[in-house]
Design a protein around this motif. Sequence first.
Motif, mmCIF file in Angstrom:
data_model
loop_
_atom_site.group_PDB
_atom_site.id
_atom_site.type_symbol
_atom_site.label_atom_id
_atom_site.label_comp_id
_atom_site.label_asym_id
_atom_site.label_seq_id
_atom_site.Cartn_x
_atom_site.Cartn_y
_atom_site.Cartn_z
ATOM 1 N N ARG A 171 0.843 -1.199 0.000
ATOM 2 C CA ARG A 171 0.000 0.000 0.000
ATOM 3 C C ARG A 171 0.887 1.261 0.000
ATOM 4 O O ARG A 171 0.625 2.219 -0.708
ATOM 5 N N THR A 190 -2.771 -1.143 -6.513
ATOM 6 C CA THR A 190 -3.701 -1.458 -5.405
ATOM 7 C C THR A 190 -4.785 -2.414 -5.872
ATOM 8 O O THR A 190 -5.180 -3.311 -5.122
ATOM 9 N N THR A 231 -4.857 -5.704 -3.657
ATOM 10 C CA THR A 231 -5.946 -5.912 -2.698
ATOM 11 C C THR A 231 -7.125 -6.629 -3.341
ATOM 12 O O THR A 231 -8.024 -7.073 -2.636
ATOM 13 N N SER A 243 -10.627 5.265 -2.997
ATOM 14 C CA SER A 243 -9.479 5.571 -3.864
ATOM 15 C C SER A 243 -9.760 6.805 -4.714
ATOM 16 O O SER A 243 -8.861 7.313 -5.371
#
Lengths: 287, 335
Positions: free
Chosen positions: B50, B243, B247, B254
Amino acid sequence: MQTVFSIAIDALAYGMVLFVISIGLSVTMGLMRVVNLAHGAFAMIGGYLASYAARDLGLGYAIATLIAVIGTIIIAIPIERFLYRRIYGAPELTQVLMTIGITFCIIGIANFLFGPTLKTIPLPQTLQGSADLGFRSIATHRIFAILCGLVVAGALWFFIERTAFGIKLRAAVDNAAMAAALGVRTEVVYAVSFAVAVGLAALGGVVGAELLPVEPYYALRYMVTFLVVVAVGGAGSIPGALIACLLLGAIDTTGRYLAPEYGEFFFYLAVILIVTIFPRGLAGRLK
Amino acid sequence: MAVSMNDSVTAGLPVRRKFDTGSLIGLVAIIVIGVAGYFLFPNNLALLTRIIAIMLLVLSIDLVTGYCGVATLGHAALFGAGAYGAGIAAVHFGITEPLTMTVVGAIAGALAGLISGIVILRAHGLPQLVLSIAVIHLFHEAANKASAWTGGSDGLAGIAPDALLGMFQFDLWGRTAYIYGLVLLIVVFLGLRVLVRSPFGMLARGAREDPIRISAMGASVKSVLLRMYVISGVVAGIGGALTAISTQVVGLDSLSFTLSAESLVMLVLGGTGSLYGAMIGTVVFMWFEDLVSAANPFHWLTMVGALLIAVVLFAPKGLYGSGAVILGRFKGGRK
């Protein structure tokens, strides 16, 4: 017709609350050229103080409002003296960083002292219920908010256009260095107008608590709205800020009534259009 | 463009050395810290990935804010566009090859950069800041409304990337994702090192320092800034795609104003106008946030606020900038 009327009243009240809170931001931004993201935090402090005085101490609405305004100014003075004075004339990014930091601190402290729940400010009997106009009835609190906005606009106009201090203020806005050379104590002007701005923010926070509920993230949630109003109106202009508040209040309220599923889409679309057409704000002066 | 050609001739000699010692030190530092992070925090690789993704976003803000002087509080639009681009490609079009997803994310970010650049570059100062805020809110509301494509407030779930290069599966511990992110970061870092030292990068700095002079020299300031916006969109889009891949879900956060503001804060914290400042700021801010929110979840916002105030008061050029000044003073003292 009923819908149009209630939208109009709500929009007017919302616009006036926005005006009371953000006019101080507009004046300080025009005067000190500080991008002050912590302005909403001062409105929030005002709301919290009034809620504490009215609910927990059982004082009247008027006294609670007075306590809120004076208390917020007392809290803000050392912040101005020790933190804001360092960033006058600094690059915008530095100012953004500092004022976001102040906002975060105030949110954290408010969360710690008052908890994460919504705080209400109980209205006195006279402001509850609705007033009958003969053909329509409207909530008394809305009328009160609108009147507050008008009184603030009138008083500020008198203060800035008709008093000796107003002349110094306008001189400092136009050219701070030249005003200082002519004997205007710009530091005093800065401090007084900062205090007035913060006091107005606190007043707006109390009066507008029905429309913008007081909770710890108030400062972040509405910070953007206040900044938008100042940019659309043009920093440092009272008529500009008034027009911007009424216009944006109308667009936002209409959008919420008629197309709630779009959220704030139309509000920000309007902002983009207005700023694109008037890059210096509706009443911005050309340099 | 004749002007920038001239520039490359006159200022070209020192600029042309692409792989100078500075880049080499930075490259080694990134690899050493990255590998150390892999072995020191084997259970925290998701956080480290991240951090890398946000680092790409902060680098991309640095391109427009640090190098071009455009203040923006809406840069997450580019990052979110990359994340949603990669996510939608995977969920709705069945493109699950990670490298292709990254490319799709970069293209989506570039498009978002073009759109927001056209809007944001129309004003200066406070109105510019407000335009950027309006842009991020428009993107956010649009993504929320188009829930058939983006999943709305539930987020876009069900992204299942294939094995990287057909060999490395994305495992539960996030090892593959972390190493993939590290490689992406190194590639982007080297690319940006070349970019900011190129004649175009010099032109961008010129546009920040003195736009009137640049236009008097015959270059279009606006086109320089717009091109830089598109490039920064590519970088932010790669971060967003990372990301989405790591994820396997893309949320509305976001595309949020909060992410935009936080990443700008990270950049100013580290120091604008330098790639190292952007990366150091991200690591310090996210590490501090993680540490404080784990230690005391009620006070982390106050702590972060206090950190920001302290930086403005005591390190006004950011951590990297002020550190460089102090180091320079030591070196000057010894001579």
